[in-house]
Design a protein around this motif. Structure first.
Motif, PDB file in Angstrom:
ATOM      1  N   LEU A   1       2.536   6.026  -3.986  1.00 21.71           N
ATOM      2  CA  LEU A   1       2.504   6.649  -2.690  1.00 21.71           C
ATOM      3  C   LEU A   1       3.794   7.551  -2.302  1.00 21.71           C
ATOM      4  CD1 LEU A   1       0.839   6.731  -0.050  1.00 21.71           C
ATOM      5  CD2 LEU A   1       1.863   4.403   0.407  1.00 21.71           C
ATOM      6  N   PRO A   2       5.059   6.876  -2.261  1.00 23.86           N
ATOM      7  CA  PRO A   2       6.076   7.448  -1.734  1.00 23.86           C
ATOM      8  C   PRO A   2       6.275   8.692  -2.571  1.00 23.86           C
ATOM      9  CG  PRO A   2       6.805   5.378  -2.506  1.00 23.86           C
ATOM     10  CD  PRO A   2       5.302   5.395  -2.563  1.00 23.86           C
ATOM     11  N   ILE A   3       6.333   8.751  -3.825  1.00 23.26           N
ATOM     12  CA  ILE A   3       6.430   9.660  -4.576  1.00 23.26           C
ATOM     13  C   ILE A   3       5.685  11.010  -4.153  1.00 23.26           C
ATOM     14  CG2 ILE A   3       6.124  10.706  -6.969  1.00 23.26           C
ATOM     15  CD1 ILE A   3       6.991   7.808  -7.937  1.00 23.26           C
ATOM     16  N   LEU A   4       4.075  10.912  -4.369  1.00 26.73           N
ATOM     17  CA  LEU A   4       3.367  11.760  -3.564  1.00 26.73           C
ATOM     18  C   LEU A   4       3.615  12.416  -2.319  1.00 26.73           C
ATOM     19  CD1 LEU A   4      -0.125  10.707  -5.177  1.00 26.73           C
ATOM     20  CD2 LEU A   4       1.347  12.628  -5.829  1.00 26.73           C
ATOM     21  N   LEU A   5       4.054  11.511  -1.508  1.00 30.72           N
ATOM     22  CA  LEU A   5       4.197  12.095  -0.099  1.00 30.72           C
ATOM     23  C   LEU A   5       5.670  12.903  -0.028  1.00 30.72           C
ATOM     24  CD1 LEU A   5       3.682   8.627   2.146  1.00 30.72           C
ATOM     25  CD2 LEU A   5       2.341  10.712   1.976  1.00 30.72           C
ATOM     26  N   CYS A   6       6.390  12.445  -0.802  1.00 26.75           N
ATOM     27  CA  CYS A   6       7.759  13.162  -0.874  1.00 26.75           C
ATOM     28  C   CYS A   6       7.573  14.305  -1.632  1.00 26.75           C
ATOM     29  CB  CYS A   6       8.845  12.421  -1.450  1.00 26.75           C
ATOM     30  SG  CYS A   6       9.455  11.065  -0.355  1.00 26.75           S
ATOM     31  N   LEU A   7       6.512  14.686  -2.490  1.00 27.90           N
ATOM     32  CA  LEU A   7       6.443  15.940  -3.059  1.00 27.90           C
ATOM     33  C   LEU A   7       5.419  16.652  -2.275  1.00 27.90           C
ATOM     34  CD1 LEU A   7       5.737  14.535  -6.882  1.00 27.90           C
ATOM     35  CD2 LEU A   7       7.837  15.951  -6.077  1.00 27.90           C
ATOM     36  N   LEU A   8       4.551  16.289  -1.394  1.00 30.44           N
ATOM     37  CA  LEU A   8       3.771  17.274  -0.604  1.00 30.44           C
ATOM     38  C   LEU A   8       3.987  17.411   0.574  1.00 30.44           C
ATOM     39  CD1 LEU A   8       0.540  15.247  -2.134  1.00 30.44           C
ATOM     40  CD2 LEU A   8       1.209  17.563  -2.797  1.00 30.44           C
ATOM     41  N   PHE A   9       4.803  16.709   1.368  1.00 23.74           N
ATOM     42  CA  PHE A   9       5.196  16.658   2.578  1.00 23.74           C
ATOM     43  C   PHE A   9       6.626  16.608   3.101  1.00 23.74           C
ATOM     44  CE2 PHE A   9       1.085  14.465   2.508  1.00 23.74           C
ATOM     45  CZ  PHE A   9       0.341  15.377   3.081  1.00 23.74           C
ATOM     46  N   GLN A  10       7.170  17.242   4.158  1.00 26.31           N
ATOM     47  CA  GLN A  10       8.330  17.506   4.355  1.00 26.31           C
ATOM     48  C   GLN A  10       8.852  15.946   4.839  1.00 26.31           C
ATOM     49  OE1 GLN A  10       9.416  20.244   7.768  1.00 26.31           O
ATOM     50  NE2 GLN A  10       8.314  21.774   6.277  1.00 26.31           N
ATOM     51  N   VAL A  11      10.043  15.528   4.458  1.00 25.97           N
ATOM     52  CA  VAL A  11      10.543  14.040   4.851  1.00 25.97           C
ATOM     53  C   VAL A  11      10.545  14.012   6.030  1.00 25.97           C
ATOM     54  CG1 VAL A  11      12.198  12.340   4.291  1.00 25.97           C
ATOM     55  CG2 VAL A  11      10.947  13.751   2.480  1.00 25.97           C
ATOM     56  N   ASN A  12      10.128  13.221   6.831  1.00 27.22           N
ATOM     57  CA  ASN A  12      10.731  12.922   8.083  1.00 27.22           C
ATOM     58  C   ASN A  12      10.886  11.327   8.332  1.00 27.22           C
ATOM     59  OD1 ASN A  12       7.830  11.521   8.326  1.00 27.22           O
ATOM     60  ND2 ASN A  12       7.090  13.514   9.605  1.00 27.22           N
TER      61      ASN A  12
ATOM     62  N   TRP B   1      13.065   8.929  16.998  1.00 27.04           N
ATOM     63  CA  TRP B   1      11.919   9.131  16.084  1.00 27.04           C
ATOM     64  C   TRP B   1      10.924  10.127  16.712  1.00 27.04           C
ATOM     65  CZ3 TRP B   1      10.507   3.344  14.256  1.00 27.04           C
ATOM     66  CH2 TRP B   1      11.427   3.028  13.701  1.00 27.04           C
ATOM     67  N   GLN B   2      11.486  10.677  17.851  1.00 27.61           N
ATOM     68  CA  GLN B   2      10.535  11.468  18.676  1.00 27.61           C
ATOM     69  C   GLN B   2      10.066  12.768  17.691  1.00 27.61           C
ATOM     70  OE1 GLN B   2      11.689  13.226  22.312  1.00 27.61           O
ATOM     71  NE2 GLN B   2       9.717  13.733  22.701  1.00 27.61           N
ATOM     72  N   GLY B   3       8.686  13.149  17.530  1.00 29.65           N
ATOM     73  CA  GLY B   3       8.265  14.138  16.847  1.00 29.65           C
ATOM     74  C   GLY B   3       8.525  13.859  15.066  1.00 29.65           C
ATOM     75  N   GLN B   4       8.526  12.637  14.724  1.00 30.08           N
ATOM     76  CA  GLN B   4       8.881  12.370  13.509  1.00 30.08           C
ATOM     77  C   GLN B   4       7.838  11.416  12.777  1.00 30.08           C
ATOM     78  OE1 GLN B   4      11.851  13.081  11.450  1.00 30.08           O
ATOM     79  NE2 GLN B   4      12.051  14.521  12.814  1.00 30.08           N
ATOM     80  N   PHE B   5       6.641  11.707  13.409  1.00 25.00           N
ATOM     81  CA  PHE B   5       5.518  11.023  12.834  1.00 25.00           C
ATOM     82  C   PHE B   5       4.288  11.613  12.491  1.00 25.00           C
ATOM     83  CE2 PHE B   5       8.140   7.464  14.037  1.00 25.00           C
ATOM     84  CZ  PHE B   5       7.731   6.285  13.430  1.00 25.00           C
ATOM     85  N   SER B   6       4.437  12.648  11.543  1.00 26.77           N
ATOM     86  CA  SER B   6       3.369  13.575  11.011  1.00 26.77           C
ATOM     87  C   SER B   6       3.634  13.740   9.876  1.00 26.77           C
ATOM     88  CB  SER B   6       3.600  15.063  12.012  1.00 26.77           C
ATOM     89  OG  SER B   6       4.504  15.628  11.754  1.00 26.77           O
ATOM     90  N   PHE B   7       2.526  14.435   9.138  1.00 26.16           N
ATOM     91  CA  PHE B   7       2.554  14.749   7.862  1.00 26.16           C
ATOM     92  C   PHE B   7       2.656  16.340   7.810  1.00 26.16           C
ATOM     93  CE2 PHE B   7       0.695  10.411   7.417  1.00 26.16           C
ATOM     94  CZ  PHE B   7       1.385  10.132   6.747  1.00 26.16           C
ATOM     95  N   THR B   8       3.591  17.022   7.662  1.00 30.69           N
ATOM     96  CA  THR B   8       3.911  18.253   7.797  1.00 30.69           C
ATOM     97  C   THR B   8       4.007  18.793   6.232  1.00 30.69           C
ATOM     98  OG1 THR B   8       5.129  17.885   9.773  1.00 30.69           O
ATOM     99  CG2 THR B   8       5.261  20.531   8.481  1.00 30.69           C
ATOM    100  N   PRO B   9       2.934  19.678   5.782  1.00 28.11           N
ATOM    101  CA  PRO B   9       2.709  20.212   4.251  1.00 28.11           C
ATOM    102  C   PRO B   9       4.417  20.761   4.027  1.00 28.11           C
ATOM    103  CG  PRO B   9       0.767  20.658   5.314  1.00 28.11           C
ATOM    104  CD  PRO B   9       1.759  20.068   6.440  1.00 28.11           C
TER     105      PRO B   9
END
Length: 190
Positions: free
Chosen positions: A57-68, A137-145
């Motif tokens: 899960l974290p590997i895929l998230l870090c490969l697909l989305f900008q880390v926030n 954390w403001q604006g830090q809870f999205s999945f940005t490709p």
């Protein structure tokens, strides 16, 4: 010349991630050699699959989305959960089957590489880590490709294919082998 963060990303993509998969394959080979299906069985095999998912899960998230902050929190939570389950795994398995020196070495890699990768993610994304620990954390809870692919456009399919061969398929085979023996035992007991 590559920047330090780019070098660290390359280290993670082309050394740590493949090495983690290879360590998983060595661990599977050790389980097969000790005939896990006849010792600790399906329960331990499912725990192995759970640990793989906890890191996938974290590997895929870090490969697909900008880390926030959200993704960093998921990475930290997944690592902590993986550590807890890994401790349970060895505690459960040790009295039921032999854990060889090879398996212990594989476990060393399987435990330390996720920590190293987490620390590299923190270093590469230091401003995000500062936001995390200062609760900004403001604006830090999205999945940005990710606007660009780590390792180039072909990396993700090759990495996923590699992991399917060295981890996903072997552990699916282990789960099925353990399930078959568990069902045979249940049928014999009935």
């Amino acid at each position: 010349m590559l920047q330090t963060s780019q070098l660290l990303i390359q280290l993670m993509l082309y050394v740590f991630l493949p090495l983690w998969g290879i360590a998983g394959f060595v661990d599977w080979c050790c389980h097969r050699a000790t005939r896990i299906e006849h010792t600790s069985g399906l329960k331990e095999s499912l725990v192995h699959s759970l640990m793989g998912l906890q890191m996938a899960l974290p590997i895929l998230l870090c490969l697909l989305f900008q880390v926030n902050v959200l993704i960093l929190l998921i990475c930290i939570a997944a690592w902590l959960a993986h550590e807890a389950v890994a401790h349970y795994d060895v505690h459960y398995a040790a009295p039921k089957r032999h854990i060889s020196v090879w398996e212990m070495h594989a476990h060393n890699y399987l435990a330390t590489l996720p920590l190293y990768m987490l620390l590299l993610i923190v270093v590469i994304n230091w401003p995000i880590f500062i936001k995390l620990i200062t609760l900004d954390w403001q604006g830090q809870f999205s999945f940005t490709p990710m606007p660009y692919a780590h390792g180039g456009d072909g990396y993700l399919p090759y990495y996923l294919g590699f992991m399917a061969i060295v981890c996903v398929l072997p552990y699916m085979e282990e789960n099925l082998r353990c399930l078959r023996v568990a069902l045979q035992r249940k049928g014999e007991a009935a």
